[in-house]
Design a protein around this motif. Structure first.
Motif, PDB file in Angstrom:
ATOM      1  N   THR A 139     -53.639  23.607 -46.882  1.00 23.08           N
ATOM      2  CA  THR A 139     -53.726  22.007 -46.822  1.00 23.08           C
ATOM      3  C   THR A 139     -52.554  21.589 -47.870  1.00 23.08           C
ATOM      4  O   THR A 139     -52.237  22.386 -48.986  1.00 23.08           O
ATOM      5  N   GLN A 168     -53.586  24.165 -40.379  1.00 27.28           N
ATOM      6  CA  GLN A 168     -52.846  23.656 -41.334  1.00 27.28           C
ATOM      7  C   GLN A 168     -53.647  21.901 -41.637  1.00 27.28           C
ATOM      8  O   GLN A 168     -53.602  21.396 -40.468  1.00 27.28           O
ATOM      9  N   GLY A 169     -54.017  21.740 -42.652  1.00 28.09           N
ATOM     10  CA  GLY A 169     -54.657  20.730 -42.882  1.00 28.09           C
ATOM     11  C   GLY A 169     -53.850  19.491 -43.418  1.00 28.09           C
ATOM     12  O   GLY A 169     -53.165  19.594 -44.430  1.00 28.09           O
ATOM     13  N   TYR A 218     -61.306  18.306 -40.692  1.00 29.75           N
ATOM     14  CA  TYR A 218     -60.857  19.330 -41.952  1.00 29.75           C
ATOM     15  C   TYR A 218     -60.684  20.637 -41.265  1.00 29.75           C
ATOM     16  O   TYR A 218     -61.615  21.182 -40.504  1.00 29.75           O
ATOM     17  N   MET A 243     -61.235  22.558 -50.535  1.00 27.45           N
ATOM     18  CA  MET A 243     -61.174  23.211 -49.329  1.00 27.45           C
ATOM     19  C   MET A 243     -61.233  24.760 -49.524  1.00 27.45           C
ATOM     20  O   MET A 243     -61.799  25.418 -48.608  1.00 27.45           O
TER      21      MET A 243
END
Length: 270
Positions: A139, A168-169, A218, A243
């Protein structure tokens, strides 16, 4: 970005070695998101920087009161392991209002130098990995190490047929750092799957970021879709500590051995 904190099994921790400082000269700057700059440097002492994809450097400077400060930044430029080292260094820097490092980089003119040390860290692909798939999860600026790993991943895909999935956040499409590069890499490498996960705003149909592997939510919520396999997968987690913790617990519950879950948290600082 915050300071990378590698979280690896005890047996993988290297001995601390004193590494001298060196000057880095700024050669280019571009914004890759509304509040993130990509900065390219070269060593101004003419020496190469022998680094492994996934490592980071530290930038040393003084605060307004004269005290010493340092910030850590993952190296964003990729090199294959058999490539000769050079003096290039690229990093992604999050601009934070009122941040001391932000003031340093915003005021830094092209051709000016900063003081650096490194490389540091073990958030890297291991030479003895025998897995069938890598799950790369990041992220924010936590995707920077994965950009550096692309040449090495390309080698592994060619030499041993490994598969790679990058989750990929980000909140919005314009915060997908290096997203255009990851998507272009996926389009030319069938074993590489790029899955952007957007928590607030999905891309407009027909735009650069709109494609079938975009997900809403997410990264930790999308993880189950990939059916992580304890017998074949190695996972890398990098970025926001919440995360990293949530995804680490989810992967442990699925059954991935802890040594196969490699983590680096970005601890926020200014």
């Amino acid at each position: 970005m915050g300071s990378p904190v590698a979280l690896l099994p005890p047996h993988s921790v290297a001995k601390t070695v004193a590494i001298p400082h060196f000057p880095l000269k700024l050669v280019s700057r571009r914004m890759i998101a509304p509040t993130v700059a990509h900065l390219a440097f070269t060593r101004d002492d003419g020496q190469p920087l022998a680094c492994i994809p996934g490592q980071f450097i530290q930038i040393h400077f003084q605060l307004a009161d004269g005290s010493d400060a340092r910030r850590s930044y993952s190296i964003a430029v990729g090199r294959a392991l058999d490539a000769a080292p050079d003096g290039r260094v690229e990093i992604a820097v999050s601009y934070v209002p009122g941040g001391a490092a932000t003031a340093l980089f915003e005021a830094l003119e092209l051709g000016a130098c900063v003081n650096a040390s490194g490389p540091f860290g073990r958030f890297c692909l291991f030479p003895n990995d025998a897995n069938r798939r890598y799950l790369l999860i990041g992220t924010g600026t936590g995707v920077t190490p994965y950009r550096a790993m692309l040449p090495q991943l390309e080698q592994q895909m060619e030499q041993r047929g490994v598969e790679v999935v990058l989750l990929q956040g980000a909140r919005t499409p314009n915060e997908l750092l290096y997203g255009d590069e990851f998507r272009a890499f996926a389009e030319t490498h069938p074993n590489f799957r790029y899955m952007p996960c957007l928590s607030r705003e999905l891309p407009v149909e027909g735009s650069l970021h709109a494609h079938t592997d975009v997900r809403h939510g997410y990264v930790q919520n999308v993880l189950t879709e990939l059916t992580p396999d304890p017998s074949t997968d190695i996972a890398y987690l990098c970025g926001n500590p919440d995360m990293v913790d949530a995804t680490f617990e989810a992967l442990k519950e699925i059954g991935l051995p802890i040594p196969m879950i490699r983590r680096e948290k970005y601890v926020s600082n200014k």
